[in-house]
Design a protein around this motif. Structure first.
Motif, PDB file in Angstrom:
ATOM      1  N   SER A 101       0.822  -1.208   0.000  1.00 39.55           N
ATOM      2  CA  SER A 101       0.000   0.000   0.000  1.00 39.55           C
ATOM      3  C   SER A 101       0.855   1.257   0.000  1.00 39.55           C
ATOM      4  N   PRO A 102       1.278   1.732  -1.171  1.00 37.88           N
ATOM      5  CA  PRO A 102       2.030   2.984  -1.201  1.00 37.88           C
ATOM      6  C   PRO A 102       1.154   4.177  -0.864  1.00 37.88           C
ATOM      7  N   ASP A 103      -0.179   4.017  -1.000  1.00 41.29           N
ATOM      8  CA  ASP A 103      -1.095   5.108  -0.656  1.00 41.29           C
ATOM      9  C   ASP A 103      -0.873   5.519   0.794  1.00 41.29           C
ATOM     10  N   ALA A 104      -0.951   4.522   1.695  1.00 44.96           N
ATOM     11  CA  ALA A 104      -0.760   4.796   3.118  1.00 44.96           C
ATOM     12  C   ALA A 104       0.673   5.238   3.396  1.00 44.96           C
ATOM     13  N   ALA A 105       1.639   4.599   2.754  1.00 46.46           N
ATOM     14  CA  ALA A 105       3.037   4.978   2.967  1.00 46.46           C
ATOM     15  C   ALA A 105       3.259   6.435   2.584  1.00 46.46           C
ATOM     16  N   GLN A 106       2.659   6.856   1.494  1.00 50.06           N
ATOM     17  CA  GLN A 106       2.826   8.233   1.018  1.00 50.06           C
ATOM     18  C   GLN A 106       2.339   9.240   2.053  1.00 50.06           C
TER      19      GLN A 106
ATOM     20  N   GLN B  28      11.989   7.696  -0.927  1.00 50.37           N
ATOM     21  CA  GLN B  28      10.948   6.706  -0.658  1.00 50.37           C
ATOM     22  C   GLN B  28       9.567   7.286  -0.986  1.00 50.37           C
ATOM     23  N   LEU B  29       9.372   8.541  -0.663  1.00 50.40           N
ATOM     24  CA  LEU B  29       8.107   9.195  -0.989  1.00 50.40           C
ATOM     25  C   LEU B  29       7.905   9.256  -2.501  1.00 50.40           C
ATOM     26  N   ALA B  30       8.969   9.570  -3.225  1.00 54.70           N
ATOM     27  CA  ALA B  30       8.883   9.599  -4.683  1.00 54.70           C
ATOM     28  C   ALA B  30       8.573   8.216  -5.246  1.00 54.70           C
ATOM     29  N   HIS B  31       9.169   7.191  -4.647  1.00 51.31           N
ATOM     30  CA  HIS B  31       8.897   5.817  -5.077  1.00 51.31           C
ATOM     31  C   HIS B  31       7.408   5.498  -4.947  1.00 51.31           C
ATOM     32  N   CYS B  32       6.810   5.922  -3.844  1.00 54.57           N
ATOM     33  CA  CYS B  32       5.375   5.694  -3.653  1.00 54.57           C
ATOM     34  C   CYS B  32       4.574   6.404  -4.730  1.00 54.57           C
ATOM     35  N   GLY B  33       4.921   7.652  -4.998  1.00 53.33           N
ATOM     36  CA  GLY B  33       4.187   8.413  -6.004  1.00 53.33           C
ATOM     37  C   GLY B  33       4.287   7.804  -7.384  1.00 53.33           C
ATOM     38  N   GLN B  34       5.471   7.279  -7.719  1.00 59.36           N
ATOM     39  CA  GLN B  34       5.625   6.639  -9.024  1.00 59.36           C
ATOM     40  C   GLN B  34       4.788   5.375  -9.128  1.00 59.36           C
ATOM     41  N   LEU B  35       4.765   4.596  -8.057  1.00 58.75           N
ATOM     42  CA  LEU B  35       3.967   3.374  -8.073  1.00 58.75           C
ATOM     43  C   LEU B  35       2.483   3.691  -8.249  1.00 58.75           C
ATOM     44  N   LEU B  36       2.082   4.856  -7.781  1.00 58.36           N
ATOM     45  CA  LEU B  36       0.679   5.262  -7.873  1.00 58.36           C
ATOM     46  C   LEU B  36       0.402   6.107  -9.107  1.00 58.36           C
ATOM     47  N   ASN B  37       1.417   6.334  -9.966  1.00 58.73           N
ATOM     48  CA  ASN B  37       1.265   7.240 -11.104  1.00 58.73           C
ATOM     49  C   ASN B  37       0.723   8.584 -10.630  1.00 58.73           C
ATOM     50  N   ASP B  38       1.338   9.098  -9.586  1.00 56.35           N
ATOM     51  CA  ASP B  38       0.828  10.249  -8.856  1.00 56.35           C
ATOM     52  C   ASP B  38       1.765  11.431  -9.063  1.00 56.35           C
ATOM     53  N   ASP B  39       1.213  12.617  -9.312  1.00 57.04           N
ATOM     54  CA  ASP B  39       2.087  13.766  -9.519  1.00 57.04           C
ATOM     55  C   ASP B  39       2.813  14.188  -8.246  1.00 57.04           C
ATOM     56  N   ARG B  40       2.403  13.605  -7.101  1.00 56.47           N
ATOM     57  CA  ARG B  40       3.102  13.932  -5.861  1.00 56.47           C
ATOM     58  C   ARG B  40       4.502  13.316  -5.800  1.00 56.47           C
ATOM     59  N   ALA B  41       4.856  12.506  -6.787  1.00 53.70           N
ATOM     60  CA  ALA B  41       6.231  11.994  -6.846  1.00 53.70           C
ATOM     61  C   ALA B  41       7.200  13.081  -7.281  1.00 53.70           C
ATOM     62  N   ILE B  42       6.706  14.060  -8.016  1.00 53.21           N
ATOM     63  CA  ILE B  42       7.602  14.986  -8.699  1.00 53.21           C
ATOM     64  C   ILE B  42       8.260  15.968  -7.734  1.00 53.21           C
TER      65      ILE B  42
END
Length: 943
Positions: free
Chosen positions: A417-422, A444-458
């Motif tokens: 669950s990268p959602d919760a980790a993020q 690690q936060l960026a890794h979660c965002g990438q797994l979620l295809n989330d712009d919060r990785a950037i």
């Protein structure tokens, strides 16, 4: 509340009864109960529980909670953990057997190895855990307050709902408005699935409101009609509000008469809060303290933990809980009968908890959450439970808080669950962490965002770039930023960061990965003059065995394929055989798109073997990106080969992955490929729906030309030649804007030619057809060449040149695996040959095309062929297919595994499908092979 009468719910209970009975008999389903708070959803869940138990089902329950919405698989753990913990060791081992092993990290963070988000293996493992449990006893999974569900649990429900028809499992989910956008979208996806029935209980009518009020005032006088009307109006017929309003009025001595209508209007909006306040006022201070403690800690807390939070002794806690239960503020759920200290404390309704929580002023509330952190740590609570309270208090520069939050994030990732980790990592950054830890937290936060295809990785990646001193790490961070921007369709920004990375890259592998990223970005952005110059530059670099060089070769191959230059095929084969490249983590293997795209377009069988490996790896590694790309391409290749059933299964899997994980890059491709599949089966309405679904991708998905090409074909088949012509020309312009000129990908000229011919513009039709034939011969793949020859033949009609082109088309395609094109060419050649010569050989061509269409599973093309054959005066024979060569790839794999002695359940787990799918494939295999049992398979398949 718990004891209220149930009114006007006959329809809902009937639906629950019928669907529950059907589910527990093997045809699983999901029932979604939607409505405002207090409308009676929880009562319907209680009815569902009673129906399930009466049907002999094991009932598992979970409740969404605002405090636990950031827990990794929180609802799933609530559902499964009690049964798994209490089951005998032998039974538990059976439930976790086979593919279900991958579910262990979800319910036991100490088991298994690190997993990645959206992990298909974890979702599939959870499915098999549920299926294994249901094989010993039917299951009912009951979920209340799903508007507060955690994202991974919703992903599992979306995964499960597609597979419910195979197992005796009933899922009943209750939800009310107020969910955030992502949760609402997931619930909508659940609601529209074919396995889902939606129930929307309506507010009570005036008559039923009167019945409820008279029940509440039964020891006094009957309620007068104007009083009932006022109560109904002020509550909107909401059963809970009506009930609470009646309780408050009774407690305050208000009689149900006309003269008290004004009091009704005053009390109505505050019925629940007035009731709670009134009941608490009657109770000792210990009850007040316990109620506040449970409101802060959240439902389901153990009494000993609540006692510490409230500062009460165990004995006072039990007594206070009993007081709160008697006045219908608490309900207690036993997990160990006979031991009060092993109970769980829970409010009777979320509105009641919200009322108590809302009475705490901000300073008291903050102190309560700080105390909760201390209490939970002291009682050995999981890091996620402690972290939930850290999320509710402002940062304080505590290194201990950072440690807890990072541990909570690690646990969440372990469970998939990268959602919760993020969420926890973002809070850790705000604390903030010590300087020496900040870079690790950001990555690690960026890794979660990438797994979620989330712009919060950037954002974290950009900050990490400023902190990193390692040239290699900086280059890889830039590659990750470029990849994240690409998947968000922010191609201009992606190119900028990738170019900067290329200037810093310290080694061949890193340069190759960045170069591949740049090419993929350029290729999906129209009107990029630098694309081909850059491709030429990269093509001159010497070969290398690094993963980066393989990625570079893959993307060069894709560009050359779009250009229609056959030298791209050899480069794609080299990339596909680059072991370091193909062994990359599946989340990055989307760069293998170039390999698959090229080899499928070239009719090269190596594509399917590569895709099989990629899908198996993605199942293990859990990359939704890779699964979307691989399923899309395997389905596309199987469609060309005429394996329509297998193609449809793959493309549906890709579609679901897009919806579940919001992977927009694959959406347009999938819509176009599914449209082509539906066209091959004559399902034109479904084809249009697939195209409209594909157009929902935001930004420029880089596949508009595929959508336009399929739309043009569909318009032609629906008799709209003029619109089809314009759409085909538009597809050509769109493809050309990306540098495309390969009829094996976008045969826009042949489509234009067919429509021009229908519009009587014969000379123009022949011109377009001849131009496409030149391009097809240059590319050399049989599918494109056979189609181009067929269109030339149609453009020249029954002339010698036309018949010669049709005959060559039939001959070229007969030696290939492009069976859908072969069918079309057979039907065209047979009909034209009969009209021109009347030769019997024309009938044989048509019969062969009909047999092939039957083998592909296209009843539509069979009917078209039979109509053409009847026009020759021949009597159509019933088409049949048999022998090992008639098996689809999926049927052949299942048959081989069955022949080796594997059970249906073992086969299903190995192939990541359901038992029912295995049964269908085996039934088809038995029929095609002319056998009746497994024992006969080995001998036939060995031959």
């Amino acid at each position: 509340m718990a004891g209220s009468i149930l009114l006007e719910r006959e329809y809902e209970i009937d639906v629950l009864s019928r669907r529950m009975t059907s589910a527990l008999n093997g045809l699983g389903s999901l029932i979604l109960i939607e409505g405002e708070a207090g409308v009676g959803k929880t009562r319907l869940l209680e009815e569902a529980r009673a129906l399930a138990r009466a049907g002999g089902a094991r009932t598992l329950t979970a409740y969404g909670s605002e405090m636990e919405r950031d827990f990794a698989f929180g609802l799933v753990r609530q559902l499964l953990e009690p049964a798994l913990v209490s089951a005998p060791a032998e039974l538990r081992a059976d439930w976790f057997s086979g593919a279900a092993r991958a579910a262990r990290p979800v319910v036991d963070g100490k088991q298994g190895s690190q997993t990645s988000s959206g992990d298909f293996a974890v979702l599939h493992g959870l499915y098999w855990c549920v299926a294994n449990m249901a094989s010993t006893q039917p299951l009912a999974l009951l979920i209340d307050d799903a508007q507060w569900a955690d994202a991974p649990s919703l992903r599992f429900l979306m995964f499960l709902v597609h597979r419910l028809s195979d197992i005796p499992v009933a899922v009943v989910v209750a939800s009310r408005p107020g969910a955030d956008a992502a949760t609402a979208r997931s619930l909508d996806v659940l609601g529209v699935d074919a396995a889902t029935t939606r129930i929307r209980p309506r507010p009570l009518s005036l008559d039923s409101s009167g019945l409820l009020l008279n029940e509440a005032f039964r020891d006094e006088r009957p309620a007068e009609v104007p009083f009932i009307e006022a109560c109904h109006d002020v509550t909107g017929g909401n059963p809970l509000l009506l009930e609470q309003l009646a309780r408050v009025m009774r407690a305050e001595g208000i009689e149900p008469v006309r003269e008290n209508i004004g009091r009704v209007v005053d009390l109505g909006p505050q019925a629940v809060s007035r009731y709670v306040a009134g009941r608490l006022a009657e109770l000792p201070e210990a009850a007040h303290r316990l109620a506040r403690a449970v409101a802060v800690l959240g439902d389901g807390v153990r009494p000993d933990v609540a006692a510490r939070q409230a500062g009460l002794s165990p004995e006072d806690t039990v007594q206070a809980a009993q007081h709160l239960t008697l006045v219908d503020i608490f309900s207690m759920e036993s997990v160990a009968r006979g031991n009060p200290l092993e109970m769980r404390l829970k409010f009777t309704h979320p509105l009641v908890r919200a009322t108590v929580y809302g009475t705490l002023d901000p300073d008291v509330l903050m102190s309560a959450h700080i105390r909760a952190v201390q209490v939970l740590e002291a009682t050995g609570a999981e890091a996620e439970k402690v972290g939930a309270h850290l999320l509710s208090i402002p940062p304080a520069g505590s290194e201990r808080a950072v440690t807890v939050l990072r541990r909570a994030a690690d646990d969440a990732l372990l469970r998939g669950s990268p959602d919760a980790a993020q969420v926890h990592l973002m809070r850790a950054l705000a604390e903030p962490p010590p300087r020496e830890q900040r870079l690790d937290v950001l990555l690690q936060l960026a890794h979660c965002g990438q797994l979620l295809n989330d712009d919060r990785a950037i954002g974290p990646l950009r900050e990490a770039l400023t902190l990193s001193a390692s040239p290699h790490q900086r280059a890889m961070i830039r590659a990750q930023i470029g990849s994240a921007l690409f998947f968000l369709s922010r191609t201009t920004e992606a190119l900028q960061i990738q170019r900067q990375g290329m200037r810093e890259a310290p080694d061949e592998n890193t340069r190759g990965l960045l170069a591949a990223g740049m090419l993929s970005t350029l290729a999906f952005e129209p009107n990029q003059p630098a694309l081909f110059a850059y491709t030429d530059e990269l093509e001159r670099l010497p070969p290398h065995d690094s993963a980066g060089a393989g990625a570079r070769d893959s993307m060069i191959a894709m560009v050359r394929t779009w250009q229609g230059r056959p030298e791209g095929i050899a480069r794609a084969r080299r990339a596909g055989r680059n072991e370091a490249f193909m062994a990359m983590p599946s989340n990055e293997l989307f760069l293998a798109l170039g390999v698959w795209h090229t080899l499928i377009t070239a009719d090269d069988e190596e594509a399917q073997a590569s895709l099989e490996n990629a899908i198996a790896d993605a199942h293990r590694d859990g990359s939704v990106r890779a699964l979307t790309a691989a399923f899309n391409h395997r389905g596309w290749g199987r469609l060309h080969h005429g394996h329509l059933d297998d193609a449809e299964a793959d493309l549906l899997s890709a579609m679901r992955a897009v919806e579940e994980a919001n992977v927009h890059v694959g959406r347009a491709f999938n819509g176009a490929f599914r449209a082509e599949l539906h066209i091959a089966r004559g399902r034109y309405a479904e084809a249009q729906a697939a195209l409209e679904w594909g157009r929902l991708a935001p930004g420029n998905p880089g596949a508009v030309y595929h959508l336009l090409m399929s739309q043009a074909r569909l318009l032609r088949l629906r008799g709209q030649a003029d619109r089809a012509l314009q759409t085909a020309l538009q597809a050509g312009r769109s493809f050309a804007s990306c540098g495309g000129d390969n009829p094996a990908l976008i045969p826009w000229r042949s489509e234009a030619a067919v429509n021009l011919h229908r519009l009587g513009r014969v000379d123009e039709a022949r011109q377009y057809a001849e131009q496409e034939l030149v391009s097809a011969r240059r590319w050399g793949a049989p599918r494109a060449l056979g189609r181009a020859l067929r269109v030339v033949g149609l453009a020249y009609g029954g002339t010698p040149k036309g018949l010669a082109a049709l005959e060559e088309s039939w001959t070229v395609l007969s030696a290939s695996s492009a069976r859908i094109e072969q069918i079309d060419s057979g039907l065209a050649y047979g009909a034209a040959l009969w009209r021109a010569t009347g030769e019997v050989s024309a009938q044989e061509v048509l019969r062969e095309a009909i047999t092939l269409a039957h083998a592909c599973g296209s009843a539509h093309l069979v009917r078209v062929g039979i109509d053409a054959l009847k026009k020759t005066g021949a009597r159509p024979r019933r088409p049949t297919v048999s022998g090992p060569d008639s098996l689809t790839p999926s049927e052949a794999r299942v048959a081989r595994l069955a022949a080796s002695g594997a059970s249906n359940r073992e086969i299903a787990q190995e192939l990541f499908v359901s038992v029912k799918t295995v049964e269908v494939h085996l039934t088809n295999s038995y029929r095609k092979l002319g056998v009746r049992q497994r024992a006969e398979l080995q001998e036939i398949l060995a031959d």
